[in-house]
Design a protein around this motif. Structure first.
Motif, PDB file in Angstrom:
ATOM      1  N   MET A   1      54.540  17.735  64.333  1.00 27.75           N
ATOM      2  CA  MET A   1      54.571  18.547  63.138  1.00 27.75           C
ATOM      3  C   MET A   1      54.483  20.018  63.539  1.00 27.75           C
ATOM      4  N   VAL A   2      55.104  20.838  62.736  1.00 26.36           N
ATOM      5  CA  VAL A   2      55.107  22.277  62.997  1.00 26.36           C
ATOM      6  C   VAL A   2      54.410  22.994  61.850  1.00 26.36           C
ATOM      7  N   TYR A   3      53.604  23.975  62.216  1.00 26.89           N
ATOM      8  CA  TYR A   3      52.855  24.759  61.250  1.00 26.89           C
ATOM      9  C   TYR A   3      53.169  26.232  61.453  1.00 26.89           C
ATOM     10  N   THR A   4      52.844  27.006  60.457  1.00 21.41           N
ATOM     11  CA  THR A   4      53.063  28.443  60.563  1.00 21.41           C
ATOM     12  C   THR A   4      51.876  29.195  60.011  1.00 21.41           C
ATOM     13  N   PHE A   5      51.701  30.396  60.495  1.00 30.79           N
ATOM     14  CA  PHE A   5      50.893  31.354  59.751  1.00 30.79           C
ATOM     15  C   PHE A   5      51.778  32.560  59.522  1.00 30.79           C
ATOM     16  N   MET A   6      51.871  32.919  58.263  1.00 31.93           N
ATOM     17  CA  MET A   6      52.772  33.972  57.819  1.00 31.93           C
ATOM     18  C   MET A   6      52.059  35.308  57.780  1.00 31.93           C
ATOM     19  N   ASN A   7      52.865  36.362  57.752  1.00 31.47           N
ATOM     20  CA  ASN A   7      52.364  37.726  57.664  1.00 31.47           C
ATOM     21  C   ASN A   7      51.253  37.949  58.678  1.00 31.47           C
ATOM     22  N   TYR A   8      51.649  37.884  59.935  1.00 29.83           N
ATOM     23  CA  TYR A   8      50.624  37.984  60.959  1.00 29.83           C
ATOM     24  C   TYR A   8      49.922  39.325  61.000  1.00 29.83           C
ATOM     25  N   ASP A   9      50.309  40.249  60.146  1.00 31.37           N
ATOM     26  CA  ASP A   9      49.526  41.479  60.027  1.00 31.37           C
ATOM     27  C   ASP A   9      48.073  41.137  59.678  1.00 31.37           C
ATOM     28  N   ASP A  10      47.887  40.046  58.923  1.00 29.42           N
ATOM     29  CA  ASP A  10      46.543  39.609  58.546  1.00 29.42           C
ATOM     30  C   ASP A  10      45.747  39.115  59.753  1.00 29.42           C
ATOM     31  N   PHE A  11      46.434  38.729  60.834  1.00 29.61           N
ATOM     32  CA  PHE A  11      45.769  38.171  62.003  1.00 29.61           C
ATOM     33  C   PHE A  11      45.781  39.123  63.192  1.00 29.61           C
ATOM     34  N   ASN A  12      46.262  40.351  63.001  1.00 25.09           N
ATOM     35  CA  ASN A  12      46.309  41.298  64.106  1.00 25.09           C
ATOM     36  C   ASN A  12      44.924  41.573  64.694  1.00 25.09           C
ATOM     37  N   SER A  13      43.896  41.487  63.861  1.00 25.80           N
ATOM     38  CA  SER A  13      42.538  41.716  64.370  1.00 25.80           C
ATOM     39  C   SER A  13      42.122  40.605  65.344  1.00 25.80           C
ATOM     40  N   LYS A  14      42.788  39.470  65.309  1.00 23.28           N
ATOM     41  CA  LYS A  14      42.477  38.347  66.198  1.00 23.28           C
ATOM     42  C   LYS A  14      43.495  38.219  67.324  1.00 23.28           C
ATOM     43  N   TYR A  15      44.338  39.236  67.473  1.00 18.22           N
ATOM     44  CA  TYR A  15      45.424  39.201  68.456  1.00 18.22           C
ATOM     45  C   TYR A  15      44.941  38.827  69.857  1.00 18.22           C
ATOM     46  N   GLU A 121      60.421  38.329  61.209  1.00 21.40           N
ATOM     47  CA  GLU A 121      59.918  37.641  60.017  1.00 21.40           C
ATOM     48  C   GLU A 121      58.401  37.764  59.870  1.00 21.40           C
ATOM     49  N   LYS A 122      57.763  38.363  60.871  1.00 23.41           N
ATOM     50  CA  LYS A 122      56.303  38.481  60.883  1.00 23.41           C
ATOM     51  C   LYS A 122      55.629  37.128  60.685  1.00 23.41           C
ATOM     52  N   MET A 123      56.076  36.162  61.484  1.00 25.03           N
ATOM     53  CA  MET A 123      55.478  34.835  61.385  1.00 25.03           C
ATOM     54  C   MET A 123      55.336  34.219  62.767  1.00 25.03           C
ATOM     55  N   VAL A 124      54.437  33.260  62.860  1.00 23.72           N
ATOM     56  CA  VAL A 124      54.221  32.502  64.080  1.00 23.72           C
ATOM     57  C   VAL A 124      54.376  31.031  63.732  1.00 23.72           C
ATOM     58  N   LEU A 125      55.092  30.305  64.601  1.00 21.36           N
ATOM     59  CA  LEU A 125      55.215  28.862  64.461  1.00 21.36           C
ATOM     60  C   LEU A 125      54.379  28.212  65.547  1.00 21.36           C
ATOM     61  N   VAL A 126      53.663  27.156  65.199  1.00 20.61           N
ATOM     62  CA  VAL A 126      52.813  26.448  66.146  1.00 20.61           C
ATOM     63  C   VAL A 126      53.101  24.963  66.029  1.00 20.61           C
ATOM     64  N   ASN A 127      53.397  24.348  67.168  1.00 14.74           N
ATOM     65  CA  ASN A 127      53.642  22.915  67.219  1.00 14.74           C
ATOM     66  C   ASN A 127      52.334  22.245  67.616  1.00 14.74           C
ATOM     67  N   ILE A 142      42.321  30.752  61.982  1.00 10.80           N
ATOM     68  CA  ILE A 142      43.742  30.798  61.624  1.00 10.80           C
ATOM     69  C   ILE A 142      44.016  29.686  60.622  1.00 10.80           C
ATOM     70  N   ASN A 143      44.544  30.050  59.486  1.00 17.24           N
ATOM     71  CA  ASN A 143      44.911  29.082  58.459  1.00 17.24           C
ATOM     72  C   ASN A 143      46.399  28.802  58.562  1.00 17.24           C
ATOM     73  N   PHE A 144      46.753  27.534  58.671  1.00 16.52           N
ATOM     74  CA  PHE A 144      48.138  27.133  58.870  1.00 16.52           C
ATOM     75  C   PHE A 144      48.732  26.512  57.614  1.00 16.52           C
ATOM     76  N   ARG A 145      50.042  26.579  57.547  1.00 17.01           N
ATOM     77  CA  ARG A 145      50.798  25.922  56.483  1.00 17.01           C
ATOM     78  C   ARG A 145      51.824  25.026  57.164  1.00 17.01           C
ATOM     79  N   LEU A 146      51.910  23.774  56.744  1.00 13.61           N
ATOM     80  CA  LEU A 146      52.851  22.812  57.304  1.00 13.61           C
ATOM     81  C   LEU A 146      54.279  23.179  56.923  1.00 13.61           C
TER      82      LEU A 146
END
Length: 153
Positions: A1-15, A121-127, A142-146
């Motif tokens: 399954m693949v998940y994403t977190f969108m708008n990684y500007d929200d996660f830049n503090s955790k870079y 797209e300012k997004m990250v995909l995670v498998n 990190i909150n993911f969306r399927l």
């Protein structure tokens, strides 16, 4: 399954935390540059950054890289102390924009991408096949969306 977190500007503090996890749970990483790089379009820092990786590049061979258009060139590297330190130079995900730094940072486990930034797209995909890393990312908030019906990242 693949998940994403969108708008990684929200996660830049955790870079830095995200990169530490990605480098610890991967063997290789990649990014792309445009095939025709014009010096006038980039800062000297961009070219110095690329030069730092020169001795650590590996052949694409077995690595299942993301597909790109003809104008883009993918570069794959070993993860080691030198390349990890270089990866920490950009201050956040937004820096990987093809002008300040290369674009679309991706990490590989067993030659398969498990973590892939799509910069424009300012997004990250995670498998989730890299289960340990996936769980570590969740632990740092990190909150993911399927993403349904996706068989590769």
């Amino acid at each position: 399954m693949v998940y994403t977190f969108m708008n990684y500007d929200d996660f830049n503090s955790k870079y830095n935390d995200i990169l530490k996890i990605a480098t610890c749970y991967s063997e290789n990483f990649s990014f792309f540059t445009v095939r025709q790089i014009h010096k006038k379009d980039h800062s000297n820092e961009y070219f110095n950054f690329l030069d730092g990786f020169r001795n650590h590049e590996i052949p694409l061979g077995k690595i299942k890289t993301p597909r790109y258009t003809a104008g883009q060139q993918i570069h794959c590297f070993r993860i080691n102390k030198i390349t990890t330190a270089l990866l920490m130079k950009p201050i956040d995900f937004s820096s990987w924009n093809a002008y300040d730094y290369p674009e679309d940072l991706a990490f590989y486990k067993n030659y398969i991408p498990w973590f892939r930034c799509i910069s424009h797209e300012k997004m990250v995909l995670v498998n989730e096949t890299n289960f340990s890393a996936f769980n570590e990312l969740k632990k740092i908030g990190i909150n993911f969306r399927l993403i349904n019906n996706s068989n590769y990242i």
